[in-house]
Write an enzyme that holds these catalytic residues in place. Structure first.
Site, PDB file in Angstrom:
ATOM      1  N   MET A 328     -30.667  62.633   8.948  1.00 21.17           N
ATOM      2  CA  MET A 328     -31.780  63.624   8.231  1.00 21.17           C
ATOM      3  C   MET A 328     -31.916  63.085   6.894  1.00 21.17           C
ATOM      4  O   MET A 328     -33.124  62.966   6.560  1.00 21.17           O
ATOM      5  CB  MET A 328     -31.352  64.998   8.218  1.00 21.17           C
ATOM      6  CG  MET A 328     -31.404  65.628   9.743  1.00 21.17           C
ATOM      7  SD  MET A 328     -32.824  65.290  10.649  1.00 21.17           S
ATOM      8  CE  MET A 328     -34.034  66.527   9.979  1.00 21.17           C
ATOM      9  N   VAL A 404     -25.723  66.977   4.346  1.00 20.74           N
ATOM     10  CA  VAL A 404     -24.606  66.784   4.718  1.00 20.74           C
ATOM     11  C   VAL A 404     -24.498  67.248   6.000  1.00 20.74           C
ATOM     12  O   VAL A 404     -24.831  68.083   6.642  1.00 20.74           O
ATOM     13  CB  VAL A 404     -23.502  66.965   3.645  1.00 20.74           C
ATOM     14  CG1 VAL A 404     -23.992  66.277   2.367  1.00 20.74           C
ATOM     15  CG2 VAL A 404     -23.036  68.291   3.553  1.00 20.74           C
ATOM     16  N   VAL A 405     -23.113  66.921   6.589  1.00 12.36           N
ATOM     17  CA  VAL A 405     -22.747  67.637   7.736  1.00 12.36           C
ATOM     18  C   VAL A 405     -22.751  69.281   7.839  1.00 12.36           C
ATOM     19  O   VAL A 405     -22.685  69.735   6.848  1.00 12.36           O
ATOM     20  CB  VAL A 405     -21.360  67.072   8.215  1.00 12.36           C
ATOM     21  CG1 VAL A 405     -21.278  65.773   8.938  1.00 12.36           C
ATOM     22  CG2 VAL A 405     -20.313  67.219   7.352  1.00 12.36           C
ATOM     23  N   GLU A 406     -22.985  69.768   8.931  1.00 13.78           N
ATOM     24  CA  GLU A 406     -23.239  71.276   9.251  1.00 13.78           C
ATOM     25  C   GLU A 406     -21.935  71.935   8.725  1.00 13.78           C
ATOM     26  O   GLU A 406     -21.261  72.365  10.027  1.00 13.78           O
ATOM     27  CB  GLU A 406     -23.775  71.541  10.560  1.00 13.78           C
ATOM     28  CG  GLU A 406     -24.497  72.871  10.549  1.00 13.78           C
ATOM     29  CD  GLU A 406     -25.754  72.944   9.888  1.00 13.78           C
ATOM     30  OE1 GLU A 406     -25.941  72.279   9.174  1.00 13.78           O
ATOM     31  OE2 GLU A 406     -26.393  73.958  10.219  1.00 13.78           O
ATOM     32  N   LYS A 411     -20.827  72.757   2.027  1.00  8.71           N
ATOM     33  CA  LYS A 411     -22.235  72.708   1.513  1.00  8.71           C
ATOM     34  C   LYS A 411     -22.094  73.763   0.131  1.00  8.71           C
ATOM     35  O   LYS A 411     -22.616  73.519  -0.636  1.00  8.71           O
ATOM     36  CB  LYS A 411     -23.237  73.288   2.627  1.00  8.71           C
ATOM     37  CG  LYS A 411     -23.829  72.382   3.474  1.00  8.71           C
ATOM     38  CD  LYS A 411     -24.677  72.778   4.822  1.00  8.71           C
ATOM     39  CE  LYS A 411     -24.936  72.164   5.860  1.00  8.71           C
ATOM     40  NZ  LYS A 411     -25.978  71.088   5.754  1.00  8.71           N
ATOM     41  N   SER A 433     -29.454  73.480   9.942  1.00  8.58           N
ATOM     42  CA  SER A 433     -30.471  73.902  11.084  1.00  8.58           C
ATOM     43  C   SER A 433     -29.919  75.269  11.544  1.00  8.58           C
ATOM     44  O   SER A 433     -30.562  75.833  12.231  1.00  8.58           O
ATOM     45  CB  SER A 433     -30.436  72.858  12.105  1.00  8.58           C
ATOM     46  OG  SER A 433     -29.416  72.060  11.756  1.00  8.58           O
ATOM     47  N   HIS A 454     -36.092  73.074   6.123  1.00  7.80           N
ATOM     48  CA  HIS A 454     -35.596  72.547   7.445  1.00  7.80           C
ATOM     49  C   HIS A 454     -36.552  71.486   7.849  1.00  7.80           C
ATOM     50  O   HIS A 454     -37.591  72.048   8.418  1.00  7.80           O
ATOM     51  CB  HIS A 454     -35.235  73.839   8.588  1.00  7.80           C
ATOM     52  CG  HIS A 454     -34.958  73.229   9.593  1.00  7.80           C
ATOM     53  ND1 HIS A 454     -35.064  73.907  10.681  1.00  7.80           N
ATOM     54  CD2 HIS A 454     -34.024  72.287   9.840  1.00  7.80           C
ATOM     55  CE1 HIS A 454     -34.378  73.298  11.903  1.00  7.80           C
ATOM     56  NE2 HIS A 454     -33.584  72.215  11.247  1.00  7.80           N
ATOM     57  N   ASN A 457     -36.032  66.252  13.255  1.00  6.13           N
ATOM     58  CA  ASN A 457     -35.753  65.030  13.641  1.00  6.13           C
ATOM     59  C   ASN A 457     -36.485  64.545  14.801  1.00  6.13           C
ATOM     60  O   ASN A 457     -36.757  64.897  15.935  1.00  6.13           O
ATOM     61  CB  ASN A 457     -34.252  65.165  14.153  1.00  6.13           C
ATOM     62  CG  ASN A 457     -33.589  63.536  14.242  1.00  6.13           C
ATOM     63  OD1 ASN A 457     -34.092  62.734  13.653  1.00  6.13           O
ATOM     64  ND2 ASN A 457     -32.385  63.658  14.874  1.00  6.13           N
ATOM     65  N   GLU A 466     -39.695  73.857   8.266  1.00  6.56           N
ATOM     66  CA  GLU A 466     -39.510  75.542   8.157  1.00  6.56           C
ATOM     67  C   GLU A 466     -39.036  75.748   6.514  1.00  6.56           C
ATOM     68  O   GLU A 466     -38.127  75.160   6.043  1.00  6.56           O
ATOM     69  CB  GLU A 466     -38.335  75.957   8.975  1.00  6.56           C
ATOM     70  CG  GLU A 466     -38.870  76.193  10.334  1.00  6.56           C
ATOM     71  CD  GLU A 466     -37.710  76.459  11.162  1.00  6.56           C
ATOM     72  OE1 GLU A 466     -38.002  77.583  12.239  1.00  6.56           O
ATOM     73  OE2 GLU A 466     -36.716  76.375  11.462  1.00  6.56           O
ATOM     74  N   ASN A 504     -35.611  77.183  16.272  1.00  6.05           N
ATOM     75  CA  ASN A 504     -34.544  76.922  17.148  1.00  6.05           C
ATOM     76  C   ASN A 504     -34.323  78.249  17.845  1.00  6.05           C
ATOM     77  O   ASN A 504     -33.502  78.349  18.997  1.00  6.05           O
ATOM     78  CB  ASN A 504     -33.414  76.507  16.439  1.00  6.05           C
ATOM     79  CG  ASN A 504     -33.518  74.950  16.257  1.00  6.05           C
ATOM     80  OD1 ASN A 504     -34.204  74.235  16.748  1.00  6.05           O
ATOM     81  ND2 ASN A 504     -32.810  74.464  14.958  1.00  6.05           N
TER      82      ASN A 504
HETATM   83  P1  NAD Z   1     -25.258  63.129   9.569  1.00 12.70           P
HETATM   84  O1  NAD Z   1     -23.966  63.151  10.246  1.00 12.70           O
HETATM   85  O2  NAD Z   1     -26.166  61.793  10.280  1.00 12.70           O
HETATM   86  O3  NAD Z   1     -25.204  62.533   8.077  1.00 12.70           O
HETATM   87  C1  NAD Z   1     -24.420  63.438   7.240  1.00 12.70           C
HETATM   88  C2  NAD Z   1     -24.091  62.548   5.901  1.00 12.70           C
HETATM   89  O4  NAD Z   1     -23.309  63.341   4.985  1.00 12.70           O
HETATM   90  C3  NAD Z   1     -22.887  61.476   6.464  1.00 12.70           C
HETATM   91  O5  NAD Z   1     -23.634  60.064   6.008  1.00 12.70           O
HETATM   92  C4  NAD Z   1     -21.752  61.807   5.465  1.00 12.70           C
HETATM   93  O6  NAD Z   1     -21.125  60.659   4.984  1.00 12.70           O
HETATM   94  C5  NAD Z   1     -22.580  62.666   4.322  1.00 12.70           C
HETATM   95  N1  NAD Z   1     -21.649  63.447   4.002  1.00 12.70           N
HETATM   96  C6  NAD Z   1     -20.557  64.198   4.258  1.00 12.70           C
HETATM   97  N2  NAD Z   1     -19.776  64.991   3.269  1.00 12.70           N
HETATM   98  C7  NAD Z   1     -20.512  64.712   2.036  1.00 12.70           C
HETATM   99  C8  NAD Z   1     -20.334  65.050   0.681  1.00 12.70           C
HETATM  100  N3  NAD Z   1     -19.417  65.787   0.271  1.00 12.70           N
HETATM  101  N4  NAD Z   1     -21.222  64.484  -0.266  1.00 12.70           N
HETATM  102  C9  NAD Z   1     -22.111  63.646   0.027  1.00 12.70           C
HETATM  103  N5  NAD Z   1     -22.526  63.050   1.420  1.00 12.70           N
HETATM  104  C10 NAD Z   1     -21.555  63.848   2.534  1.00 12.70           C
HETATM  105  O7  NAD Z   1     -25.868  64.449   9.714  1.00 12.70           O
HETATM  106  P2  NAD Z   1     -27.550  64.840  10.274  1.00 12.70           P
HETATM  107  O8  NAD Z   1     -27.731  64.703  11.449  1.00 12.70           O
HETATM  108  O9  NAD Z   1     -28.468  63.832   9.408  1.00 12.70           O
HETATM  109  O10 NAD Z   1     -27.364  66.261   9.647  1.00 12.70           O
HETATM  110  C11 NAD Z   1     -27.389  66.451   8.315  1.00 12.70           C
HETATM  111  C12 NAD Z   1     -27.965  67.988   8.105  1.00 12.70           C
HETATM  112  O11 NAD Z   1     -29.014  68.082   8.651  1.00 12.70           O
HETATM  113  C13 NAD Z   1     -27.134  68.974   8.776  1.00 12.70           C
HETATM  114  O12 NAD Z   1     -26.964  70.264   8.109  1.00 12.70           O
HETATM  115  C14 NAD Z   1     -27.887  69.598  10.027  1.00 12.70           C
HETATM  116  O13 NAD Z   1     -27.474  70.705  10.647  1.00 12.70           O
HETATM  117  C15 NAD Z   1     -29.274  69.200   9.784  1.00 12.70           C
HETATM  118  N6  NAD Z   1     -30.362  68.922  10.655  1.00 12.70           N
HETATM  119  C16 NAD Z   1     -29.890  68.048  11.641  1.00 12.70           C
HETATM  120  C17 NAD Z   1     -30.949  67.715  12.449  1.00 12.70           C
HETATM  121  C18 NAD Z   1     -30.873  66.403  13.618  1.00 12.70           C
HETATM  122  O14 NAD Z   1     -31.367  66.646  14.514  1.00 12.70           O
HETATM  123  N7  NAD Z   1     -29.695  65.559  13.151  1.00 12.70           N
HETATM  124  C19 NAD Z   1     -32.095  68.343  12.617  1.00 12.70           C
HETATM  125  C20 NAD Z   1     -32.532  69.076  11.499  1.00 12.70           C
HETATM  126  C21 NAD Z   1     -31.381  69.526  10.420  1.00 12.70           C
END
Ligand code: NAD
Length: 718
Positions: A328, A404-406, A411, A433, A454, A457, A466, A504
């Site tokens: 993302m 970053v990760v959920e 966060k 999300s 939001h 993807n 959103e 969602n």
């Molecule tokens: P991802 O795992 O692809 O990427 C997350 C990145 O965050 C990784 O590169 C990781 O190294 C980095 N990270 C972790 N801790 C960190 C920190 N402290 N500082 C800086 N970087 C850090 O995840 P994603 O799929 O891109 O999802 C990211 C966010 O977007 C989540 O909150 C997710 O819920 C939301 N989201 C995801 C989707 C989807 O379909 N993948 C859709 C909408 C929203």
């Protein structure tokens, strides 16, 4: 408004007139009925003068020539009969026909967007000169509204660029660039915007001598030079392609093809007659009405500031930082760069940062026309993208978006660390999300500048965003986030905080019901097929695989925690996860994705796991029941979300679903579709399903609507 106020008449030279379209108080020139009548009036006036040798038609808008017919007029005339539509077509055809019926030469001087009726007007002119402006494009996108060009477009384009090219442009609805227009013969010259009128004048002077335009006129009233075999081949290949693309759900491209082919072997007058007759049959059909609704939803969104009333003015954001360079984060960074913001991309993991930054550069330097990397573009954008593992380098940006990760705690920690050092006006946003925005902002000193943004993807493709308001998000922050998302070319809808936000939350019941159907012994391919037949881009079982079985399971838990009374938990997802069937990303989920060729088939292990939980009911489960069980829970959830004020307007639900999950545009949106069915019928459909559980119980809103015979769109503020 004074009568002749949309078009200005001037004389760049004594014997050359210029009609300049410039609709007052409007960003775009639109061909509404009064504007067309005004044009007719000017043509009458000019026809009375015998000193005129040329007429130029241009626009005073900075990046729009003419953006087509007035869609609001279309929407208001959905009920008119075929005869009236036919007459409207003939009138438009005749009006544009007058552009090549006088002794003077007409030249369309096109700068910026020229589409739909605008292109038909330009096709009526003898010549077209287009500018090199980056916004200049020429197209006939009518099929995207469920109709086809009915003011002479099918007849005049095919006579100008050849039948094959016209079929391609009209049935796809895609615009062409100035260069492509020149190659096709649609444009006669391409010049910088400021040279358009001088170039048009030179062209008129030249042709005054040669009289070539008169020969061309004589040629274009004849049938097209194409033989029966070529015509048959073109028809067969184009029709097979269109049927594959439209799956029989969008009738306009095939109707356009039929008209184009039919009009080829006859003279232009007969072809125009057939064009109008065919158009009369398409106009006002349910698909036409639905697609016009989708267009109006997007148009409404463009005008919606995201807050009530006048509201505060949004701030202009020029730089963005993105934390987290994963799927993302890199997509969001690329979207910002493409729209001119400078971007700082951050990730705690140096390898992830490098991967993310190169994904961003790959995306922004991709040239769609050549389908390859454009080196100049790569150099330009590389200078505007800064990658860093240090948090301090993010502080100068106007907006910081976290992706970053959920993980709630992670966060929160990131935001707390940033806030101490941030200027007061920096917007802080999360791309979460599922996590509540209010909770994420709980420990912040300035929660008013915090907002959920939001993205969906893949960010490159998905138009919906959103904008989620936490309890303390200020109007200024919400309005700025909305304007910012629009600047990225997205459709932002403002939603209130709550489980699954809007999209969602509505998608979940659709997907969850699929697991119940599997437990009832329904074949997964059958479930998916019924969903795609309804028009969904993907069936719910295939969607589980794409989203990831694990991700879907965790999202489902959030929904269960929020709405336990109507959320059934299926043992199928945990069983798949336990057996490492996680979906497309692992090669196996419900389906086996290992084989690259053909459609994925159900995975034998998944079938085995599902079989353990099947308790098939004695009765037969019909296709209709399956469709109702998938779609109606989504609709019921929408009524609850509306009731709770999650969205500001029913139309936002429809925009959200069409652009967030691909709810079929030919149905106009979930609530638009429900309005065409009617609340009474929906309740009848729910009746036999109630024995399956209270998730099928009609809500108060639906009951009330059935009683008062009202519609969802009656609740809209528009
Ligand atoms: P991802 O795992 O692809 O990427 C997350 C990145 O965050 C990784 O590169 C990781 O190294 C980095 N990270 C972790 N801790 C960190 C920190 N402290 N500082 C800086 N970087 C850090 O995840 P994603 O799929 O891109 O999802 C990211 C966010 O977007 C989540 O909150 C997710 O819920 C939301 N989201 C995801 C989707 C989807 O379909 N993948 C859709 C909408 C929203």
């Amino acid at each position: 408004m004074a009568p002749n106020s949309n078009i200005k008449l001037s004389f760049p030279e004594q014997d050359i007139a210029c009609l300049t379209f410039d609709l007052p108080d409007k960003g775009a020139n639109i061909l509404s009925r009064p504007v067309m009548e005004e044009l007719a009036g000017y043509l009458d006036t000019l026809a009375q003068r015998d000193d005129i040798v040329g007429v130029i038609i241009d626009s005073a808008k900075p990046s729009i020539f003419i953006a087509g017919a007035d869609i609001n007029e279309f929407a208001a005339s959905m009920e008119v009969d075929e005869k009236r539509t036919y007459e409207m077509c003939r009138w438009g055809q005749d009006l544009f026909g007058r552009l090549h019926a006088n002794k003077w030469l007409t030249v369309a001087a096109i700068n910026g967007t020229c589409v739909g009726g605008g292109t038909e007007l330009a096709l009526g002119c003898d010549r077209r000169i287009v500018s090199t402006h980056e916004k200049t494009e020429i197209g006939l996108p009518e099929v995207k509204l469920g109709i086809y060009p009915g003011w002479g477009g099918t007849v005049r384009l095919s006579r100008l660029v050849g039948l094959g090219n016209a079929v391609k442009m009209i049935t796809s609805g895609e615009s062409v660039s100035p260069q492509k227009a020149l190659e096709l013969g649609l444009a006669d010259d391409v010049v910088p915007a400021e040279k358009l009128v001088p170039a048009a004048i030179s062209m008129i002077r030249e042709e005054q001598k040669t009289g070539q335009y008169l020969n061309d006129r004589a040629q274009r009233i004849k049938p097209i030079a194409i033989n029966e075999t070529e015509l048959g081949f073109l028809g067969a290949t184009a029709s097979a392609y269109i049927q594959q693309q439209t799956k029989g759900q969008y009738p306009a491209p095939l109707a356009a093809l039929e008209t184009l082919l039919g009009g080829a072997m006859v003279d232009a007058q007969s072809a125009l007659e057939a064009e109008a007759q065919g158009m009369a049959k398409l106009f006002g059909t349910p698909v036409n009405a639905a697609l016009i609704n989708v267009f109006l939803l997007t148009d409404r969104n463009k005008k919606d500031s995201g807050v009530e009333g006048e509201g505060p003015k949004p701030r202009k954001l020029e730089s963005a930082s993105v934390i987290g360079a994963g799927i993302m984060g890199s997509g969001i960074a690329a979207a910002n760069l493409k729209r001119g913001l400078t971007v700082t991309l951050n990730d705690a993991n140096p390898e992830a940062l490098q991967r993310g930054a190169s994904a961003v550069l790959d995306e922004v330097s991709f040239d769609k026309e050549t389908r390859s990397k454009n080196v100049e573009r790569a150099i330009h954008y590389a200078g505007r993208l800064h990658s860093t593992t240090s948090g301090d380098e993010l502080l100068g940006s106007d907006i910081i978006i976290e992706a970053v990760v959920e993980n709630l705690e992670l966060k929160r920690k990131i935001f707390a660390g940033l806030e101490e050092k941030l200027p007061a006006e920096t917007i802080l946003a999360s791309n979460t999300s599922t996590l509540p925005i209010t909770k994420l902002a709980e420990n912040l000193k300035h929660p008013e500048r915090f907002v959920g943004i939001h993205f969906f993807n893949p960010v490159r493709k998905m138009k919906l965003v959103e904008v989620i308001r936490g309890e303390h998000t200020s109007d200024e922050t919400a309005a700025t986030a909305v304007a910012y998302a629009k600047g990225l070319g997205k459709f932002p809808i403002v939603v209130n905080d709550g489980p699954g936000f809007l999209v969602n939350r509505l998608l979940f019941p659709y997907m969850n019901e699929a697991t119940q159907l599997l437990q009832d012994g329904v074949d997964m391919k059958r479930i998916d097929k019924i969903a795609t037949k309804f028009g969904m881009p993907m069936g719910p079982v295939a969607l589980y695989d794409m989203v990831g079985i694990d991700t879907s399971f965790y999202a489902g838990r959030t929904m269960y925690d929020a709405f336990p009374e109507r959320t059934l938990v299926s043992p199928i997802l945990p069983a798949l996860i336990k057996n490492e069937r996680l979906g497309t990303k692992k090669g196996y989920g419900f389906y086996n994705h290992e084989k690259k060729k053909g459609r994925p088939e159900p995975d034998p292990m998944a079938l085995e796991l599902i079989a353990k939980y099947v308790e098939a009911p004695e009765r037969e489960i019909t296709d209709e029941e399956i469709q109702h069980r998938l779609i109606l829970p989504m609709l019921l959830e929408a009524t609850r979300a509306l009731d709770e004020g999650v969205v500001r307007d029913p139309r936002d639900v429809d925009l959200g679903l069409v652009f967030g999950i691909g709810f079929p545009p030919f149905k106009g949106g979930l609530l638009f579709w429900a309005d065409t069915v009617g609340a009474k019928t929906l309740i009848e459909w729910l009746q036999p399903l109630q024995e399956l559980g209270n998730r099928f119980a009609p809500t108060e809103m639906l009951l009330e609507m059935a009683k008062t015979d009202s519609k969802f769109y009656d609740r809209s503020s528009d």
